[in-house]
Design a protein around this motif. Structure first.
Motif, PDB file in Angstrom:
ATOM      1  N   MET A 153      12.061  -2.351 -65.593  1.00  0.00           N
ATOM      2  CA  MET A 153      12.856  -1.667 -66.197  1.00  0.00           C
ATOM      3  C   MET A 153      13.436  -0.960 -65.167  1.00  0.00           C
ATOM      4  N   SER A 154      14.799  -1.879 -64.302  1.00  0.00           N
ATOM      5  CA  SER A 154      15.668  -1.626 -63.023  1.00  0.00           C
ATOM      6  C   SER A 154      16.252   0.204 -63.794  1.00  0.00           C
ATOM      7  N   GLU A 155      16.438   1.435 -62.341  1.00  0.00           N
ATOM      8  CA  GLU A 155      16.904   2.546 -62.791  1.00  0.00           C
ATOM      9  C   GLU A 155      18.332   2.329 -63.140  1.00  0.00           C
ATOM     10  N   ASP A 156      19.131   1.692 -61.645  1.00  0.00           N
ATOM     11  CA  ASP A 156      20.261   1.114 -62.712  1.00  0.00           C
ATOM     12  C   ASP A 156      21.297   1.077 -63.960  1.00  0.00           C
ATOM     13  N   PHE A 157      21.565   1.889 -64.810  1.00  0.00           N
ATOM     14  CA  PHE A 157      22.116   1.997 -65.918  1.00  0.00           C
ATOM     15  C   PHE A 157      22.794   0.460 -66.273  1.00  0.00           C
ATOM     16  N   TYR A 158      24.053  -0.254 -65.334  1.00  0.00           N
ATOM     17  CA  TYR A 158      24.404  -1.599 -65.474  1.00  0.00           C
ATOM     18  C   TYR A 158      23.070  -2.919 -65.665  1.00  0.00           C
ATOM     19  N   ASP A 159      22.070  -2.521 -64.807  1.00  0.00           N
ATOM     20  CA  ASP A 159      20.881  -3.614 -64.646  1.00  0.00           C
ATOM     21  C   ASP A 159      20.527  -3.559 -66.572  1.00  0.00           C
ATOM     22  N   VAL A 160      20.240  -2.179 -66.340  1.00  0.00           N
ATOM     23  CA  VAL A 160      19.433  -1.689 -68.168  1.00  0.00           C
ATOM     24  C   VAL A 160      19.673  -1.992 -69.351  1.00  0.00           C
ATOM     25  N   LEU A 161      21.203  -2.133 -69.012  1.00  0.00           N
ATOM     26  CA  LEU A 161      22.162  -2.711 -70.062  1.00  0.00           C
ATOM     27  C   LEU A 161      22.332  -3.924 -70.136  1.00  0.00           C
ATOM     28  N   GLY A 162      22.035  -4.406 -68.290  1.00  0.00           N
ATOM     29  CA  GLY A 162      22.562  -6.695 -68.184  1.00  0.00           C
ATOM     30  C   GLY A 162      23.798  -6.532 -68.559  1.00  0.00           C
ATOM     31  N   VAL A 163      23.961  -5.848 -67.738  1.00  0.00           N
ATOM     32  CA  VAL A 163      26.422  -6.376 -67.652  1.00  0.00           C
ATOM     33  C   VAL A 163      26.698  -5.909 -66.775  1.00  0.00           C
TER      34      VAL A 163
END
Length: 385
Positions: free
Chosen positions: A1-11
């Motif tokens: 799972m990516s560390e980037d918060f946007y990638d984490v949520l998929g937005v």
């Protein structure tokens, strides 16, 4: 799972608060340790929760966008946002008073927040491209088997003539007079904490620090063109209606050398002619005749994996349901399959020939439902049908 918060949520990075909360609820359900089979579910659940907390807080999200993931995490650990070390939220200098000694490492945090003194040119910093979305329609058979499909999207791509720069390679260049080549302009404000400076990307040169005598005729200076792209996507067996697949780096191009965004493909599954799906289970109605229900029979049932035989016991009533274990949909990212539930419907014939009428009249004269009829009589009815 990516560390980037946007990638984490998929937005995407421009997602509003409602989109972020919706994505959080979906991910939280997927990774909740009480229901998820993922061995790393607890860790992923914590990341999803942290991403939602940051991206739904206006102040923290603004700081996160400016600083990037790693610096933001470092700043939080040093107490820049949660009042650590005695400071109050929103006051990165702590509760010790003023901007005097004891400010410690907060000066760097403050500069990162507002892109001030030496914080770097935001316009020249690599930025990930925007995520793109599209839809792909499947039938239930595709979802059952798992297939490779092609999807065509119209997306922005780096202009091939100028390599995404927005100007010809031989264009004359001059230093931007607005920012003096810095790519950013600075304003100074007087606050209760003293003089604070805020740095913004230069509006005239867009952060390049330079102006060019020509713009690219192909992209009009944007550095991007819109093209159709046909991509192959692997559909996993068992995928459900409404779920999305992510194709990394197939979205919009990044800026200043940043990576492309991702392509999110929302799956839509059309209704099947006879089968109804609920989760990983399938449901079907099967018509049978009165003799089959009364005497029992072996009937054929159509499944997504071919025809199977099912035993209908003697005396089956209309509306009874039988389970065919393992004949449902594959479980996505898990072993095994759901079940197929077969509800039988006893069909009353709309017209009868003379022999059939005579047999039924004999049955009625013998007492109908309340009489116990010998097996030979049932054989006679069975043969008449």
């Amino acid at each position: 799972m990516s560390e980037d918060f946007y990638d984490v949520l998929g937005v995407s990075r421009d997602a509003d608060e409602d989109e972020i909360k919706k994505a959080y609820r979906k991910k939280a359900t997927e990774y909740h340790p009480d229901v998820s089979d993922d061995p790393n579910a607890e860790e992923k659940f914590k990341k999803v929760k942290k991403a939602k907390e940051v991206l739904t807080d206006e102040e923290k999200r603004s700081a996160y966008d400016r600083m990037g993931h790693d610096r933001f995490e470092q700043a939080e650990k040093r107490g820049g946002f949660d009042g650590g070390g005695g400071g109050q939220r929103g006051n990165p200098f702590g509760g010790g008073g003023g901007m005097g000694g004891g400010m410690g490492g907060f000066e760097d945090i403050f500069n990162n927040l507002f892109n001030g003194g030496g914080g770097g040119q935001r316009g020249n910093r690599p930025q990930k491209g925007a995520d793109l979305r599209t839809r792909l329609t499947l039938d239930l058979e595709d979802a059952y088997e798992g297939v490779e499909k092609q999807v065509t999207v119209t997306r922005p791509e780096a202009c091939p003539d100028c390599d995404g720069k927005g100007h010809p390679a031989d264009a004359d260049v001059e230093t931007c007079p607005e920012c003096n080549g810095q790519g950013q302009t600075t304003t100074v404000q007087q606050t209760p904490f003293g003089r604070m400076q805020q740095t913004q990307t230069c509006r005239r040169c867009g952060g390049d620090g330079e102006l060019y005598s020509e713009t690219c005729s192909t992209c009009g200076g944007d550095g991007q063109v819109r093209n159709e792209a046909t991509l192959s996507v692997d559909i996993p067996a068992g995928i459900r209606d409404g779920q999305s697949l992510r194709m990394e780096r197939e979205g919009a191009p990044g800026e200043n050398g940043g990576p492309n965004g991702d392509l999110l493909i929302e799956i839509q599954i059309t209704d099947h002619e006879t089968l109804r799906r609920e989760g990983d289970d399938l449901y079907v109605q099967l018509p049978i005749s009165f003799p089959q229900a009364a005497f029992g029979a072996t009937v054929d049932v159509e499944t997504l994996d071919g025809t199977v035989e099912m035993d209908v016991p003697e005396g089956t009533q209309s509306g009874e349901t039988f389970r065919l274990k393992g004949k449902g949909m594959p479980r996505l990212q898990r072993r095994g399959q759901g079940d197929l539930y077969v509800q039988v419907q006893v069909v009353t014939p709309e017209s009868l020939n003379k022999e059939q009428k005579a047999a039924l009249e004999q049955f009625a004269e013998a007492g109908g439902d309340e009489v116990e009829v010998k097996e030979g009589f049932f054989e006679k009815i069975k043969n008449s049908f």
